[in-house]
Design an enzyme around this catalytic site. Structure first.
Site, PDB file in Angstrom:
ATOM      1  N   HIS A  63       0.826  -1.215   0.000  1.00 53.46           N
ATOM      2  CA  HIS A  63       0.000   0.000   0.000  1.00 53.46           C
ATOM      3  C   HIS A  63       0.855   1.257   0.000  1.00 53.46           C
ATOM      4  O   HIS A  63       0.595   2.202  -0.725  1.00 53.46           O
ATOM      5  CB  HIS A  63      -0.889   0.033   1.242  1.00 53.46           C
ATOM      6  CG  HIS A  63      -1.829  -1.111   1.318  1.00 53.46           C
ATOM      7  ND1 HIS A  63      -2.678  -1.427   0.288  1.00 53.46           N
ATOM      8  CD2 HIS A  63      -2.054  -2.022   2.277  1.00 53.46           C
ATOM      9  CE1 HIS A  63      -3.383  -2.480   0.629  1.00 53.46           C
ATOM     10  NE2 HIS A  63      -3.029  -2.873   1.830  1.00 53.46           N
ATOM     11  N   GLU A  68       1.399 -11.730 -28.235  1.00 50.99           N
ATOM     12  CA  GLU A  68       2.474 -11.989 -27.281  1.00 50.99           C
ATOM     13  C   GLU A  68       2.685 -13.484 -27.056  1.00 50.99           C
ATOM     14  O   GLU A  68       3.462 -13.892 -26.212  1.00 50.99           O
ATOM     15  CB  GLU A  68       2.224 -11.258 -25.952  1.00 50.99           C
ATOM     16  CG  GLU A  68       0.829 -11.424 -25.391  1.00 50.99           C
ATOM     17  CD  GLU A  68       0.555 -10.550 -24.167  1.00 50.99           C
ATOM     18  OE1 GLU A  68       1.494 -10.029 -23.570  1.00 50.99           O
ATOM     19  OE2 GLU A  68      -0.633 -10.411 -23.823  1.00 50.99           O
ATOM     20  N   ARG A 119      10.596 -14.401 -17.873  1.00 49.06           N
ATOM     21  CA  ARG A 119      11.001 -12.991 -17.867  1.00 49.06           C
ATOM     22  C   ARG A 119      11.409 -12.469 -16.506  1.00 49.06           C
ATOM     23  O   ARG A 119      11.995 -11.405 -16.394  1.00 49.06           O
ATOM     24  CB  ARG A 119       9.895 -12.123 -18.499  1.00 49.06           C
ATOM     25  CG  ARG A 119       8.596 -12.070 -17.736  1.00 49.06           C
ATOM     26  CD  ARG A 119       7.499 -11.444 -18.581  1.00 49.06           C
ATOM     27  NE  ARG A 119       7.097 -10.128 -18.092  1.00 49.06           N
ATOM     28  CZ  ARG A 119       6.038  -9.460 -18.525  1.00 49.06           C
ATOM     29  NH1 ARG A 119       5.285  -9.954 -19.483  1.00 49.06           N
ATOM     30  NH2 ARG A 119       5.737  -8.297 -18.039  1.00 49.06           N
ATOM     31  N   ARG A 169      -2.983  -0.868 -18.200  1.00 50.50           N
ATOM     32  CA  ARG A 169      -3.049  -2.167 -17.521  1.00 50.50           C
ATOM     33  C   ARG A 169      -4.080  -2.049 -16.398  1.00 50.50           C
ATOM     34  O   ARG A 169      -3.976  -1.141 -15.570  1.00 50.50           O
ATOM     35  CB  ARG A 169      -1.687  -2.527 -16.926  1.00 50.50           C
ATOM     36  CG  ARG A 169      -0.612  -2.832 -17.956  1.00 50.50           C
ATOM     37  CD  ARG A 169       0.658  -3.278 -17.231  1.00 50.50           C
ATOM     38  NE  ARG A 169       1.678  -3.818 -18.123  1.00 50.50           N
ATOM     39  CZ  ARG A 169       2.736  -3.132 -18.532  1.00 50.50           C
ATOM     40  NH1 ARG A 169       2.905  -1.872 -18.175  1.00 50.50           N
ATOM     41  NH2 ARG A 169       3.624  -3.694 -19.324  1.00 50.50           N
ATOM     42  N   CYS A 206       3.703  -2.515 -27.462  1.00 49.19           N
ATOM     43  CA  CYS A 206       3.583  -1.944 -26.115  1.00 49.19           C
ATOM     44  C   CYS A 206       4.526  -2.634 -25.133  1.00 49.19           C
ATOM     45  O   CYS A 206       4.453  -2.392 -23.931  1.00 49.19           O
ATOM     46  CB  CYS A 206       2.145  -2.018 -25.616  1.00 49.19           C
ATOM     47  SG  CYS A 206       1.505  -3.684 -25.515  1.00 49.19           S
ATOM     48  N   ASN A 234       7.344  -8.111 -24.107  1.00 46.91           N
ATOM     49  CA  ASN A 234       7.800  -8.667 -22.822  1.00 46.91           C
ATOM     50  C   ASN A 234       7.451 -10.147 -22.742  1.00 46.91           C
ATOM     51  O   ASN A 234       8.267 -10.984 -22.362  1.00 46.91           O
ATOM     52  CB  ASN A 234       7.135  -7.944 -21.642  1.00 46.91           C
ATOM     53  CG  ASN A 234       7.331  -6.452 -21.691  1.00 46.91           C
ATOM     54  OD1 ASN A 234       8.197  -5.973 -22.418  1.00 46.91           O
ATOM     55  ND2 ASN A 234       6.534  -5.714 -20.956  1.00 46.91           N
ATOM     56  N   ASP A 235       6.212 -10.469 -23.102  1.00 44.92           N
ATOM     57  CA  ASP A 235       5.805 -11.873 -23.074  1.00 44.92           C
ATOM     58  C   ASP A 235       6.210 -12.608 -24.347  1.00 44.92           C
ATOM     59  O   ASP A 235       6.556 -13.784 -24.304  1.00 44.92           O
ATOM     60  CB  ASP A 235       4.289 -11.979 -22.873  1.00 44.92           C
ATOM     61  CG  ASP A 235       3.931 -11.885 -21.403  1.00 44.92           C
ATOM     62  OD1 ASP A 235       4.580 -12.587 -20.606  1.00 44.92           O
ATOM     63  OD2 ASP A 235       3.040 -11.100 -21.056  1.00 44.92           O
ATOM     64  N   ARG A 242      -6.617  -2.412 -21.661  1.00 43.14           N
ATOM     65  CA  ARG A 242      -6.417  -3.860 -21.774  1.00 43.14           C
ATOM     66  C   ARG A 242      -7.266  -4.543 -20.716  1.00 43.14           C
ATOM     67  O   ARG A 242      -7.232  -4.161 -19.541  1.00 43.14           O
ATOM     68  CB  ARG A 242      -4.941  -4.208 -21.564  1.00 43.14           C
ATOM     69  CG  ARG A 242      -4.702  -5.697 -21.734  1.00 43.14           C
ATOM     70  CD  ARG A 242      -3.254  -6.049 -21.600  1.00 43.14           C
ATOM     71  NE  ARG A 242      -2.804  -5.946 -20.226  1.00 43.14           N
ATOM     72  CZ  ARG A 242      -1.555  -6.167 -19.847  1.00 43.14           C
ATOM     73  NH1 ARG A 242      -0.632  -6.452 -20.749  1.00 43.14           N
ATOM     74  NH2 ARG A 242      -1.202  -6.072 -18.594  1.00 43.14           N
TER      75      ARG A 242
HETATM   76  C1  PEP Z   1       4.004  -7.405 -22.817  1.00 39.37           C
HETATM   77  O1  PEP Z   1       3.873  -8.596 -22.537  1.00 39.37           O
HETATM   78  O2  PEP Z   1       4.872  -6.962 -23.586  1.00 39.37           O
HETATM   79  C2  PEP Z   1       3.102  -6.404 -22.208  1.00 39.37           C
HETATM   80  C3  PEP Z   1       3.120  -5.158 -22.590  1.00 39.37           C
HETATM   81  O3  PEP Z   1       2.269  -6.816 -21.226  1.00 39.37           O
HETATM   82  P1  PEP Z   1       2.705  -7.104 -19.702  1.00 39.37           P
HETATM   83  O4  PEP Z   1       4.113  -6.586 -19.529  1.00 39.37           O
HETATM   84  O5  PEP Z   1       1.709  -6.393 -18.868  1.00 39.37           O
HETATM   85  O6  PEP Z   1       2.595  -8.583 -19.621  1.00 39.37           O
HETATM   86 MG    MG Z   2       2.092  -9.355 -21.591  1.00 39.88          MG
END
Ligand code: PEP
Ligand code: MG
Length: 599
Positions: free
Chosen positions: A198, A440, A474, A305, A511, A463-464, A341
């Site tokens: 928090h 992703e 990751r 997000r 993204c 990222n994914d 999202r």
């Molecule tokens: C991603 O996977 O690149 C992404 C933007 O989503 P998150 O990082 O929230 O999984």
């Molecule tokens: Mg993702």
């Protein structure tokens, strides 16, 4: 005899809210209250139960009073946390369990409450995720308050803090932080807690530097000690010498200078020298971030997000809560667009009360859209909130973790049902709201041509995508050296997705974090990406390099890079190209990195 004070004691914790600040420590006493354990006589039982109920009542009164006294609107937004605490007080299981223990075991209320706490605590401990641990701490905050009331002890009055101080505590309950006059708080330092505690969330949304999870802060710091804290690196120095203080101040000066320099380009168009425009947008998690995203030059929100809305609470957000937040988002951005999202829970963030999400391999489990399709009511509640908010601005819906056409169609069918319900209820909403799929998962990228016919846009989540393509967790530091955005597999996939999207006439965004690295952004531009969305603070440096580049040269660069196969060679070629083409910027980025790494 005067004790020589130790200087420059450096401790390190979790960076929770950025910023460098120097100030005097104000210690908030929140150690565990020791419960006296006393057996009682049969004729004392009723009185003891009465004493317990009175302490619970008093705790409820105090929390309600704190809630009502919060005047600051920014702080008021967080007061739902107090509702969570009030709900714990209303939880009959905890109350009845304690009363039953008093009656059956003939022990005093403190002892009985301690036994109840132990029981519930063990159940919480068995679950190992960060979010549920935060729920455990909520239980501790509430019981600590009941203990204090049973013992007739007062919480020390933190409402009285008058001068700018750095708050140092073992842990701060939301009730504590919400009671403080935050204008007098220069920073937060706590022994326990992570990025989603928090204190961390509140500090971030109010722009107060914070370092949490320092473990030993309260044992090493005394009230009045001089502290310098760096919320970006997680460093805290106790009683710094003038020299060390100065080095932090110097770093803060440099960081601010860099920010000012970067901000000079923020309001200029994101356009290459040869006239190609790129939409640069921001990734955010809270509406409070919109003003700073705009300052950094974001032309909209490319990724909102929504997980935070669901975390740190016992219940689920209502349709009205969703609606109010998304409406605020839509209105504050208008005429720009916000891409919301839908819930992406399960990978590294978990919901309470859903034991199904307690999986061995959550990254490949019942995550994101899979979870939402299964929990259809929960999904519909969010979709109704988004759709209703779409009448107040420009919104787009983005489905996360789409693995194939069937899943995408199921998600769209549920959206259609919600649209029909709203139309029947004559609720206004944007009937043409654009729908996008996150790319992703490798299976989605391979079938991108099929998916492209069913949506209005793609957003590549690198990222994914990198994690699943290269089978690299990751968040696992042991394999982080293999997490390579320039792996030929990743580059080929991105190129293929762009071709599929453009072949179907839809735009494609990115993204993932990859877009926030200027050199990578140039490759992405060369591969034909239409929109970039990233951490707001990265927008200026990416915009600066894009404005100095020509689209045609980035295309040739991509062609050259595709001639190499090992990722390190691709990286090497890219860096040499950058050093030749943008020598001054490369030197500047290197210096910036150094500033970020050294105190
Ligand atoms: C991603 O996977 O690149 C992404 C933007 O989503 P998150 O990082 O929230 O999984
Ligand atoms: Mg993702």
């Amino acid at each position: 005899m005067a004790v020589r004070q130790e200087t420059n004691k450096l401790i390190h914790g979790n960076p929770a809210s950025p910023g460098i600040v120097t100030g005097r420590a104000y210690l908030v006493e929140r150690s565990k209250v020791r419960a006296p354990q006393k057996p009682i006589m049969a004729d004392q039982v009723d009185a003891e139960v009465g004493r317990f109920h009175k302490a619970v009542e008093e705790s409820r009164r105090q929390l309600t009073e704190i809630k009502e006294k919060i005047l600051d609107l920014d702080v008021r937004r967080h007061s739902f946390i107090l509702d969570v605490h009030l709900m714990i007080l209303d939880d009959q299981m905890i109350i009845e369990d304690t009363v039953e223990t008093i009656r059956k075991k003939k022990v005093n209320a403190e002892w009985a409450l301690d036994l109840t706490l132990e029981k519930f605590d063990t159940a919480f401990k068995a679950v190992e995720d960060e979010y549920l641990r935060e729920r455990r701490s909520d239980l501790h905050y509430v019981t600590a308050r009941i203990f204090r009331n049973l013992l007739g002890r007062r919480h020390d009055d933190i409402t009285k803090i008058k001068s700018k101080v750095i708050i140092v505590a073992h842990d701060l309950s939301p009730a504590d932080t919400l009671q403080m006059n935050l204008k007098h708080v220069a920073g937060f330092v706590t022994d326990i807690g992570g990025k989603v505690s928090h204190t961390a969330i509140l500090a971030r949304s109010l722009g107060i530097p914070a370092v949490v999870g320092l473990e030993v802060a309260t044992s090493l710091v005394s009230g009045g000690d001089l502290l310098v804290i760096d919320g970006e690196t997680g460093d805290v120095v106790i009683n710094p010498t003038e020299e060390v203080s100065h080095s932090f101040i110097e770093r803060r000066r440099k960081v601010r200078f860099m920010e000012r320099e970067a901000l000079k380009v923020a309001s200029l168009p994101a356009e290459t020298v040869d006239g190609v425009s790129i939409r640069l947008q921001a990734n955010i998690e809270m509406v409070e971030e919109v003003p700073s995203a705009k300052i950094y030059g974001a032309e909209g929100i490319g990724l909102y997000r929504t997980e935070i809305l669901y975390l740190n609470r016992k219940d689920l957000p209502s349709e009205e809560e969703h609606f109010q937040i998304y409406r605020q988002l839509a209105e504050s951005l208008y005429p720009a667009t916000a891409t919301i999202r839908t819930l992406d829970i399960g990978g590294d963030k978990f919901l309470e009360n859903y034991s199904a999400t307690n999986e061995l391999n959550p990254a490949m489990g019942l995550r994101a859209i899979r979870f939402c399709i299964k929990e259809k009511d929960l999904f519909k509640t969010q979709l109704r909130g988004i759709l209703r908010a779409s009448a107040h601005g420009r919104l787009r819906i983005l489905f996360p973790m789409i693995s194939g056409i069937d899943e995408l169609r199921q998600a769209k069918r549920i959206l259609e049902e919600v649209k029909r319900d709203l139309a029947r209820a004559r609720a206004p909403f944007d009937r043409e709201i654009p729908i996008g799929a996150m790319i992703e998962i490798p299976s989605a990228s391979v079938t991108a041509d099929l998916l492209a016919r069913e949506v209005d846009f793609f957003s590549i989540g690198t990222n994914d995508l990198i994690q699943y393509t290269l089978a690299i967790d990751r968040v696992n530091e042991h394999v982080s050296y293999l997490y390579e955005p320039l792996h030929p597999a990743v580059l080929r996939i991105i190129r293929g997705v762009v071709q599929a999207a453009h072949g179907a006439g839809i735009p494609v965004a990115i993204c993932g974090e990859m877009a926030s690295e200027p050199a990578y952004a140039l490759i992405l531009l060369g591969m034909g990406l239409d929109e970039f969305s990233m951490t707001p603070a990265s927008i200026p440096k990416v915009k600066k390099i894009l404005r100095m580049s020509r689209f045609d040269e980035t295309r040739s660069l991509v062609e050259e890079l595709f001639q190499f196969s090992p990722a390190p060679e691709i990286e090497h070629h890219l860096q040499s190209w950058m050093a030749k083409r943008f020598p001054a910027e490369v030197v500047q980025h290197r210096q910036e990195d150094q500033v970020m790494q050294t105190a």
